[in-house]
Design a protein around this motif. Structure first.
Motif, PDB file in Angstrom:
ATOM      1  N   LYS A   2       0.831  -1.208   0.000  1.00  0.00           N
ATOM      2  CA  LYS A   2       0.000   0.000   0.000  1.00  0.00           C
ATOM      3  C   LYS A   2       0.864   1.256   0.000  1.00  0.00           C
ATOM      4  O   LYS A   2       0.532   2.248  -0.643  1.00  0.00           O
ATOM      5  N   GLU A   3       1.976   1.218   0.740  1.00  0.00           N
ATOM      6  CA  GLU A   3       2.868   2.376   0.791  1.00  0.00           C
ATOM      7  C   GLU A   3       3.480   2.646  -0.584  1.00  0.00           C
ATOM      8  O   GLU A   3       3.586   3.791  -1.018  1.00  0.00           O
ATOM      9  N   GLN A   4       3.895   1.575  -1.275  1.00  0.00           N
ATOM     10  CA  GLN A   4       4.442   1.726  -2.628  1.00  0.00           C
ATOM     11  C   GLN A   4       3.369   2.246  -3.579  1.00  0.00           C
ATOM     12  O   GLN A   4       3.637   3.117  -4.410  1.00  0.00           O
ATOM     13  N   ALA A   5       2.161   1.720  -3.452  1.00  0.00           N
ATOM     14  CA  ALA A   5       1.062   2.160  -4.313  1.00  0.00           C
ATOM     15  C   ALA A   5       0.776   3.637  -4.099  1.00  0.00           C
ATOM     16  O   ALA A   5       0.548   4.373  -5.054  1.00  0.00           O
ATOM     17  N   LYS A   6       0.815   4.082  -2.841  1.00  0.00           N
ATOM     18  CA  LYS A   6       0.589   5.498  -2.555  1.00  0.00           C
ATOM     19  C   LYS A   6       1.610   6.351  -3.293  1.00  0.00           C
ATOM     20  O   LYS A   6       1.262   7.341  -3.934  1.00  0.00           O
ATOM     21  N   ASP A   7       2.879   5.964  -3.227  1.00  0.00           N
ATOM     22  CA  ASP A   7       3.931   6.720  -3.914  1.00  0.00           C
ATOM     23  C   ASP A   7       3.709   6.724  -5.428  1.00  0.00           C
ATOM     24  O   ASP A   7       3.841   7.755  -6.079  1.00  0.00           O
ATOM     25  N   ILE A   8       3.369   5.576  -5.985  1.00  0.00           N
ATOM     26  CA  ILE A   8       3.140   5.448  -7.429  1.00  0.00           C
ATOM     27  C   ILE A   8       1.979   6.338  -7.855  1.00  0.00           C
ATOM     28  O   ILE A   8       2.068   7.072  -8.842  1.00  0.00           O
ATOM     29  N   ILE A   9       0.884   6.279  -7.119  1.00  0.00           N
ATOM     30  CA  ILE A   9      -0.321   7.053  -7.466  1.00  0.00           C
ATOM     31  C   ILE A   9      -0.074   8.545  -7.277  1.00  0.00           C
ATOM     32  O   ILE A   9      -0.461   9.360  -8.111  1.00  0.00           O
ATOM     33  N   ASP A  10       0.600   8.902  -6.189  1.00  0.00           N
ATOM     34  CA  ASP A  10       0.922  10.314  -5.950  1.00  0.00           C
ATOM     35  C   ASP A  10       1.789  10.870  -7.083  1.00  0.00           C
ATOM     36  O   ASP A  10       1.617  12.014  -7.502  1.00  0.00           O
ATOM     37  N   GLU A  11       2.720  10.056  -7.598  1.00  0.00           N
ATOM     38  CA  GLU A  11       3.577  10.485  -8.706  1.00  0.00           C
ATOM     39  C   GLU A  11       2.763  10.749  -9.983  1.00  0.00           C
ATOM     40  O   GLU A  11       3.202  11.514 -10.835  1.00  0.00           O
ATOM     41  N   GLN A  12       1.596  10.140 -10.087  1.00  0.00           N
ATOM     42  CA  GLN A  12       0.732  10.354 -11.245  1.00  0.00           C
ATOM     43  C   GLN A  12      -0.124  11.613 -11.088  1.00  0.00           C
ATOM     44  O   GLN A  12      -0.902  11.948 -11.979  1.00  0.00           O
ATOM     45  N   GLY A  13      -0.006  12.280  -9.951  1.00  0.00           N
ATOM     46  CA  GLY A  13      -0.718  13.531  -9.746  1.00  0.00           C
ATOM     47  C   GLY A  13      -2.027  13.405  -8.984  1.00  0.00           C
ATOM     48  O   GLY A  13      -2.832  14.343  -8.933  1.00  0.00           O
ATOM     49  N   PHE A  14      -2.233  12.263  -8.348  1.00  0.00           N
ATOM     50  CA  PHE A  14      -3.447  12.043  -7.570  1.00  0.00           C
ATOM     51  C   PHE A  14      -3.091  11.890  -6.107  1.00  0.00           C
ATOM     52  O   PHE A  14      -1.930  11.763  -5.748  1.00  0.00           O
ATOM     53  N   ASP A  15      -4.094  11.895  -5.233  1.00  0.00           N
ATOM     54  CA  ASP A  15      -3.862  11.827  -3.797  1.00  0.00           C
ATOM     55  C   ASP A  15      -4.342  10.491  -3.259  1.00  0.00           C
ATOM     56  O   ASP A  15      -5.534  10.306  -3.035  1.00  0.00           O
ATOM     57  N   ALA A  16      -3.392   9.586  -3.068  1.00  0.00           N
ATOM     58  CA  ALA A  16      -3.724   8.275  -2.492  1.00  0.00           C
ATOM     59  C   ALA A  16      -3.741   8.395  -0.973  1.00  0.00           C
ATOM     60  O   ALA A  16      -2.894   9.039  -0.377  1.00  0.00           O
TER      61      ALA A  16
END
Length: 63
Positions: free
Chosen positions: A47-61
């Motif tokens: 989940k922590e990795q997913a948050k970083d990946i999604i945040d890098e796409q410009g969204f707020d995980a």
């Protein structure tokens, strides 16, 4: 299957960019529900990795 809430995704292009980024990181069976504002996946992505990946796409995980 892991699930994370994501704010800011509003269209198919949004979900496509997140899905591709998650798959590139090793996630499988990535599904995105725009109405419920969530991303679900299987695989070795935490989940922590997913948050970083999604945040890098410009969204707020949200964990």
């Amino acid at each position: 299957m892991l699930t994370i809430t994501v704010e800011g995704m509003r269209c198919q292009n949004c979900s496509k960019s997140v899905k591709e980024a998650m798959e590139k990181a090793g996630a499988t069976n990535v599904t995105i529900d725009l109405a419920k504002k969530c991303v679900s996946w299987e695989g070795d992505v935490t989940k922590e990795q997913a948050k970083d990946i999604i945040d890098e796409q410009g969204f707020d995980a949200i964990l």
